[in-house]
Design an enzyme around this catalytic site. Sequence first.
Site, PDB file in Angstrom:
ATOM      1  N   SER A 175       0.875  -1.165   0.000  1.00 41.56           N
ATOM      2  CA  SER A 175       0.000   0.000   0.000  1.00 41.56           C
ATOM      3  C   SER A 175       0.910   1.213   0.000  1.00 41.56           C
ATOM      4  O   SER A 175       2.107   1.112   0.308  1.00 41.56           O
ATOM      5  CB  SER A 175      -0.876  -0.011   1.258  1.00 41.56           C
ATOM      6  OG  SER A 175      -1.350   1.272   1.587  1.00 41.56           O
ATOM      7  N   TYR A 188      -1.405  -0.865  10.699  1.00 43.04           N
ATOM      8  CA  TYR A 188      -1.524  -1.090   9.256  1.00 43.04           C
ATOM      9  C   TYR A 188      -0.249  -0.638   8.550  1.00 43.04           C
ATOM     10  O   TYR A 188       0.316  -1.355   7.717  1.00 43.04           O
ATOM     11  CB  TYR A 188      -2.737  -0.322   8.729  1.00 43.04           C
ATOM     12  CG  TYR A 188      -2.978  -0.452   7.248  1.00 43.04           C
ATOM     13  CD1 TYR A 188      -3.598  -1.573   6.718  1.00 43.04           C
ATOM     14  CD2 TYR A 188      -2.598   0.571   6.371  1.00 43.04           C
ATOM     15  CE1 TYR A 188      -3.827  -1.692   5.353  1.00 43.04           C
ATOM     16  CE2 TYR A 188      -2.823   0.459   5.014  1.00 43.04           C
ATOM     17  CZ  TYR A 188      -3.438  -0.672   4.504  1.00 43.04           C
ATOM     18  OH  TYR A 188      -3.657  -0.779   3.151  1.00 43.04           O
TER      19      TYR A 188
END
Length: 304
Positions: free
Chosen positions: A143, A156
């Site tokens: 990501s 995350y």
Amino acid sequence: MSWENKTAFITAGVSGIGFGLARALSNAGIRLALSYRNEEHKEAASRWFADQGREQPLFVKLDVQDRARFGEVADEVADHFGKLHVLINNAGVSVFGPTDEASYADYDWIMGVNFGGVVNGLVSFIPKLKQHGEGGHIVNVASMAAFLAGPQAGIYTASKFAVRGLTDSLRYNLAPHKIGVSLMCPGLTRTNAWDSALKRPDDFKDSGFAPADKSELEQFGTAFDAGMDPLEVGEKTLKGMTENRGLILTHPEFAEDFKKIYEESVAALPNEEVPEGRLHIEKLRRDTMKAAEAGIITGLSDLT
């Protein structure tokens, strides 16, 4: 590498970015095995392949945290196709909350899927990729959080930074085996990734974050409507694989962020002379990295 009649395994390949990757690879003539957890998503994916007149993928049910099952899936895929050429570790959860309030369960779940799932894929499938000697490719999907931190995304972000570091290192290890390795970092994509917190397993229920508010998450999910089409992400990923790029960035809107990272990093370096001994060691490190990327097997002895 020509992709025609090659084979690929994609985790979480029946929806979102995973399904975009699956369609892009199928369009290039790659035969597919796709893991899934949601039966409705699997059926929808199956209908797409049928509508296109394509070979049905091998669908395998898998929780990427289940190491024993991952090993079974690796054998199933290898037995079904005979050879595996591409592994895409795509499965992940997007769960956010103040890092200073996180519990062990929050860390164990998010890291377990986003990083542990990649590890399980690599350990289970790398032997299959090496076995036939024809080369191949691994894509670890991270990501933009692998570069950009945020106040609500501490765990995350940690998971994606970890995937980035692992992928960068693995590229050097697998080059001698003609196996390319890419880190793919998408930005905002039109998916349902925003609803991960609503699917929290009971094993990790003791969260330090506030209980998931469905209406709040649905409002957050409206941002994803502006995201890139998952198929476009898949096509850009395939292009990066074909060019054997170590880093595949699909979204162009982060130039300002990368410029800031570069400038702050360079500015943080002390402006002083460096002893010859340290300069020599760093030159050896750089030379070793170049040699490894060129396909030469290197070891600790090359670093001193």
